[in-house]
Design a protein around this motif. Structure first.
Motif, PDB file in Angstrom:
ATOM      1  N   GLY A   1       0.791  -1.229   0.000  1.00 46.09           N
ATOM      2  CA  GLY A   1       0.000   0.000   0.000  1.00 46.09           C
ATOM      3  C   GLY A   1       0.821   1.276   0.000  1.00 46.09           C
ATOM      4  O   GLY A   1       0.328   2.346   0.359  1.00 46.09           O
ATOM      5  N   VAL A   2       2.077   1.177  -0.390  1.00 41.72           N
ATOM      6  CA  VAL A   2       2.917   2.383  -0.451  1.00 41.72           C
ATOM      7  C   VAL A   2       2.724   3.072  -1.805  1.00 41.72           C
ATOM      8  O   VAL A   2       2.768   2.425  -2.851  1.00 41.72           O
ATOM      9  N   ASP A   3       2.482   4.391  -1.782  1.00 43.28           N
ATOM     10  CA  ASP A   3       2.296   5.162  -3.015  1.00 43.28           C
ATOM     11  C   ASP A   3       3.560   5.895  -3.438  1.00 43.28           C
ATOM     12  O   ASP A   3       3.846   6.033  -4.617  1.00 43.28           O
TER      13      ASP A   3
ATOM     14  N   PRO B   1       6.617   8.796  -7.139  1.00 39.62           N
ATOM     15  CA  PRO B   1       5.718   7.647  -6.972  1.00 39.62           C
ATOM     16  C   PRO B   1       6.489   6.336  -7.044  1.00 39.62           C
ATOM     17  O   PRO B   1       7.560   6.276  -7.662  1.00 39.62           O
ATOM     18  N   VAL B   2       5.935   5.315  -6.424  1.00 43.29           N
ATOM     19  CA  VAL B   2       6.612   4.011  -6.388  1.00 43.29           C
ATOM     20  C   VAL B   2       6.995   3.524  -7.789  1.00 43.29           C
ATOM     21  O   VAL B   2       8.045   2.896  -7.973  1.00 43.29           O
ATOM     22  N   GLY B   3       6.144   3.839  -8.775  1.00 45.98           N
ATOM     23  CA  GLY B   3       6.421   3.418 -10.150  1.00 45.98           C
ATOM     24  C   GLY B   3       7.747   3.947 -10.692  1.00 45.98           C
ATOM     25  O   GLY B   3       8.284   3.416 -11.667  1.00 45.98           O
ATOM     26  N   GLN B   4       8.263   5.008 -10.082  1.00 49.50           N
ATOM     27  CA  GLN B   4       9.538   5.587 -10.539  1.00 49.50           C
ATOM     28  C   GLN B   4      10.751   5.002  -9.812  1.00 49.50           C
ATOM     29  O   GLN B   4      11.880   5.421 -10.077  1.00 49.50           O
ATOM     30  N   LEU B   5      10.508   4.062  -8.888  1.00 47.48           N
ATOM     31  CA  LEU B   5      11.634   3.615  -8.053  1.00 47.48           C
ATOM     32  C   LEU B   5      12.751   2.975  -8.878  1.00 47.48           C
ATOM     33  O   LEU B   5      13.936   3.220  -8.637  1.00 47.48           O
ATOM     34  N   GLU B   6      12.356   2.162  -9.855  1.00 45.93           N
ATOM     35  CA  GLU B   6      13.389   1.494 -10.647  1.00 45.93           C
ATOM     36  C   GLU B   6      14.266   2.527 -11.361  1.00 45.93           C
ATOM     37  O   GLU B   6      15.500   2.444 -11.327  1.00 45.93           O
ATOM     38  N   HIS B   7      13.621   3.509 -11.963  1.00 49.95           N
ATOM     39  CA  HIS B   7      14.382   4.554 -12.659  1.00 49.95           C
ATOM     40  C   HIS B   7      15.268   5.328 -11.676  1.00 49.95           C
ATOM     41  O   HIS B   7      16.438   5.629 -11.954  1.00 49.95           O
ATOM     42  N   ALA B   8      14.688   5.630 -10.500  1.00 44.98           N
ATOM     43  CA  ALA B   8      15.446   6.395  -9.498  1.00 44.98           C
ATOM     44  C   ALA B   8      16.662   5.600  -9.013  1.00 44.98           C
ATOM     45  O   ALA B   8      17.744   6.149  -8.804  1.00 44.98           O
TER      46      ALA B   8
ATOM     47  N   PRO C   1       8.992   1.346   4.694  1.00 45.12           N
ATOM     48  CA  PRO C   1       7.734   2.104   4.765  1.00 45.12           C
ATOM     49  C   PRO C   1       7.697   2.925   6.061  1.00 45.12           C
ATOM     50  O   PRO C   1       8.115   2.443   7.116  1.00 45.12           O
ATOM     51  N   LEU C   2       7.235   4.162   5.952  1.00 41.44           N
ATOM     52  CA  LEU C   2       7.211   5.059   7.114  1.00 41.44           C
ATOM     53  C   LEU C   2       5.917   4.834   7.906  1.00 41.44           C
ATOM     54  O   LEU C   2       4.823   5.131   7.419  1.00 41.44           O
ATOM     55  N   ALA C   3       6.070   4.338   9.121  1.00 40.13           N
ATOM     56  CA  ALA C   3       4.894   3.960   9.921  1.00 40.13           C
ATOM     57  C   ALA C   3       4.021   5.159  10.277  1.00 40.13           C
ATOM     58  O   ALA C   3       2.811   5.029  10.399  1.00 40.13           O
ATOM     59  N   ALA C   4       4.629   6.329  10.457  1.00 35.91           N
ATOM     60  CA  ALA C   4       3.836   7.495  10.867  1.00 35.91           C
ATOM     61  C   ALA C   4       3.420   8.347   9.663  1.00 35.91           C
ATOM     62  O   ALA C   4       2.803   9.395   9.835  1.00 35.91           O
ATOM     63  N   GLN C   5       3.773   7.927   8.460  1.00 38.65           N
ATOM     64  CA  GLN C   5       3.318   8.595   7.246  1.00 38.65           C
ATOM     65  C   GLN C   5       2.804   7.528   6.277  1.00 38.65           C
ATOM     66  O   GLN C   5       3.477   7.195   5.297  1.00 38.65           O
ATOM     67  N   PRO C   6       1.590   7.002   6.569  1.00 32.43           N
ATOM     68  CA  PRO C   6       1.075   5.890   5.762  1.00 32.43           C
ATOM     69  C   PRO C   6       1.094   6.238   4.276  1.00 32.43           C
ATOM     70  O   PRO C   6       0.778   7.365   3.888  1.00 32.43           O
ATOM     71  N   GLY C   7       1.486   5.249   3.464  1.00 33.08           N
ATOM     72  CA  GLY C   7       1.545   5.470   2.023  1.00 33.08           C
ATOM     73  C   GLY C   7       2.914   5.917   1.531  1.00 33.08           C
ATOM     74  O   GLY C   7       3.155   6.010   0.329  1.00 33.08           O
ATOM     75  N   TRP C   8       3.816   6.192   2.477  1.00 30.89           N
ATOM     76  CA  TRP C   8       5.152   6.638   2.107  1.00 30.89           C
ATOM     77  C   TRP C   8       6.223   5.645   2.559  1.00 30.89           C
ATOM     78  O   TRP C   8       6.104   5.052   3.632  1.00 30.89           O
ATOM     79  N   ALA C   9       7.260   5.522   1.758  1.00 31.40           N
ATOM     80  CA  ALA C   9       8.467   4.813   2.189  1.00 31.40           C
ATOM     81  C   ALA C   9       9.614   5.808   2.119  1.00 31.40           C
ATOM     82  O   ALA C   9       9.527   6.841   1.443  1.00 31.40           O
ATOM     83  N   TRP C  10      10.691   5.487   2.823  1.00 34.02           N
ATOM     84  CA  TRP C  10      11.864   6.385   2.871  1.00 34.02           C
ATOM     85  C   TRP C  10      13.134   5.588   2.621  1.00 34.02           C
ATOM     86  O   TRP C  10      13.222   4.408   3.001  1.00 34.02           O
ATOM     87  N   ALA C  11      14.092   6.233   1.980  1.00 44.52           N
ATOM     88  CA  ALA C  11      15.434   5.654   1.872  1.00 44.52           C
ATOM     89  C   ALA C  11      16.449   6.785   1.900  1.00 44.52           C
ATOM     90  O   ALA C  11      16.192   7.866   1.361  1.00 44.52           O
ATOM     91  N   PRO C  12      17.619   6.543   2.501  1.00 40.89           N
ATOM     92  CA  PRO C  12      18.688   7.542   2.444  1.00 40.89           C
ATOM     93  C   PRO C  12      19.358   7.479   1.070  1.00 40.89           C
ATOM     94  O   PRO C  12      19.379   6.423   0.430  1.00 40.89           O
ATOM     95  N   ALA C  13      19.914   8.614   0.657  1.00 40.51           N
ATOM     96  CA  ALA C  13      20.533   8.674  -0.679  1.00 40.51           C
ATOM     97  C   ALA C  13      22.049   8.757  -0.601  1.00 40.51           C
ATOM     98  O   ALA C  13      22.606   9.401   0.284  1.00 40.51           O
ATOM     99  N   ASP C  14      22.692   8.103  -1.551  1.00 42.42           N
ATOM    100  CA  ASP C  14      24.077   8.414  -1.890  1.00 42.42           C
ATOM    101  C   ASP C  14      24.015   9.353  -3.074  1.00 42.42           C
ATOM    102  O   ASP C  14      23.111   9.252  -3.909  1.00 42.42           O
TER     103      ASP C  14
END
Ligand code: GLU
Ligand code: MG
Length: 449
Positions: A28-30, A49-56, A100-113
């Motif tokens: 359910g992550v957007d 959006p999640v659909g862009q993750l592969e490209h990102a 997935p961010l528990a306090a921001q439903p629908g969002w996931a987070w990752a740190p960047a290099d």
């Protein structure tokens, strides 16, 4: 030998991201937030959006190089390597830390290099710096176990502390029962192991500590913990602040760094021939940290407001000394109840520090002490203020910036470009706040961290 923090290839990242994206969609992550921490210690973010993750993951998300010279007020300075509005960098999410961010439903987070457009690592990337320094320790057969304590102040819609109930008090615990439970839940759902959560000293202040990890893991975790506190606070109609000083005279928010040094599964902070059982490697490492502390403050106490906190009688460790369980010493030695628990706490650091620069800088300083075989000076017990002979750490950001500019060890470890960017930001912020009253420095800092 510890695992090397090598970065995966573009093709590996893309293949991995495809799998991660379908898992996230099923959960359910957007959207995905990719963040990094700038040299002023402020977390910055791009989302897609999640659909862009592969490209990102394959190509990264664009971000301007001038973020390397952003100040805490969002104004922009320059360094010999970074000036002007042109150029582009790519933010590449680390899929191993994506959650997935528990306090921001629908969002996931990752740190960047951060990478250049041609796919080479950006020399100004603070996260790669932390990884490089952990690798430098691993090449000497050493691993570090680290943790950063997180203190924060909860304020209400008016900006006032949300509670004036007693420090460490049961009242505060009852008043914030749901808030604290939601925080525990959110951190747990994000695979973080909370060790302790308690009301702290200052009005509205709380503290949480999570399980120790390697230096890079600790820096990522610190970003995630602080962000989670922020998000849970928002859901309760509150705001969380991590600024080092809240009032000119009061106790502030620290960001103490705990560390222990390990070889072949053995904690080198216990069972050795040195003070309180330190093995030679641990003693030399800590001596290196103490030796480089004035310059290290540019990474660990990097804002003008840091020096309103770094004063005697606030347990902020403003004296350049070490002592067993001494809360006024910059370096507090902790023997713990078991061999695994022995560690050192660097107390003079605060939460305006970029945690990647902080852990990387401390390792660089420690390894310099180790390579040079530096001994620890004599222990200080009791309140250094009463002894009157113990050196104080730098009294303001300008003094710290001078020590950092002169530090060959930190310049070599960071590389010329990252060192120059950090220095430019420190000097510009020192200038920005020169001759400003403490109240003005605090007003300009609170709400930014
Ligand atoms: N809040 C204090 C600081 O600024 C630390 C209190 C403690 O020792 O936990 O560092
Ligand atoms: Mg504390």
């Amino acid at each position: 030998m510890g695992a090397m923090n090598s970065a995966p290839s573009r093709a590996e990242r893309a293949a991995r991201a495809r799998l991660v994206a379908s898992r996230l969609t099923a959960q359910g992550v957007d959207g995905v937030a990719v963040s990094w921490v700038d040299n002023s210690g402020i977390g910055r973010v791009k989302t897609f959006p999640v659909g862009q993750l592969e490209h990102a993951a394959e190509w990264g998300v664009g971000a301007a190089p001038c973020f390397d010279v952003f100040l805490l007020d969002d104004s922009v300075t320059s360094s010999p390597f970074t000036r002007g509005p042109d150029g582009d960098l790519r933010l590449v999410p680390d899929l191993d830390r994506l959650v997935p961010l528990a306090a921001q439903p629908g969002w996931a987070w990752a740190p960047a290099d951060r990478y250049a457009q041609d796919g080479t690592p950006h020399p100004g990337c603070q996260r790669r710096f932390a990884a490089r320094m952990a690798d430098a320790a691993a090449r000497r057969g050493l691993t570090l176990s680290t943790g950063i304590e997180v203190e924060w102040v909860v304020t209400d819609a008016t900006g006032a502390p949300a509670t004036t109930a007693p420090a460490y008090g049961m009242h505060r615990f009852a008043d914030f029962s749901d808030y604290l439970r939601d925080l525990l839940r959110a951190l747990g759902e994000q695979q973080l192991t909370v060790l302790q959560l308690h009301p702290e000293y200052a009005p509205g202040q709380f503290e949480v500590s999570v399980a120790p990890d390697g230096p890079l893991g600790t820096a990522d975790t610190t970003v995630l913990v602080r962000h989670t506190i922020r998000a849970v606070s928002v859901r309760h109609g509150l705001r969380a602040g991590f600024a080092p000083a809240l009032t000119p005279e009061g106790v502030g928010n620290g960001g103490h760094l705990h560390l222990s040094l390990w070889r072949d599964g053995r904690n080198l902070g216990t069972g050795g021939p040195g003070p309180y059982g330190l093995h030679p490697a641990a003693e030399h490492f800590l001596a290196g940290v103490l030796d480089h502390l004035p310059a290290l403050l540019a990474l660990g106490a990097p804002s003008a407001a840091s020096y309103l906190r770094l004063r005697p009688s606030r347990w902020s460790g403003p004296y350049r000394c070490w002592g067993l369980e001494n809360r006024e010493a910059a370096l507090r030695l902790i023997t713990g109840s078991t061999a695994g628990q022995a560690n050192a706490e660097v107390k003079c650091f605060d939460a305006t520090a970029n945690p990647y620069l902080l852990v990387g800088g401390v390792i660089a300083a420690g390894l310099d002490g180790l390579d040079a075989g530096k001994p620890l000076p004599g222990e200080v017990s009791g309140d250094p203020a009463e002894l009157g002979t113990v050196e104080r750490l730098p009294a303001d950001l300008g003094e710290t910036a001078d020590a950092f500019e002169a530090s060959v060890v930190l310049r070599e470890a960071l590389g010329a470009q990252l060192h120059a960017a950090v220095l430019a930001v420190r000097q510009a912020e020192a200038e920005l706040f020169a001759d400003r009253a403490p109240e003005e420095v605090i007003a300009a800092t609170v709400g930014r961290y």
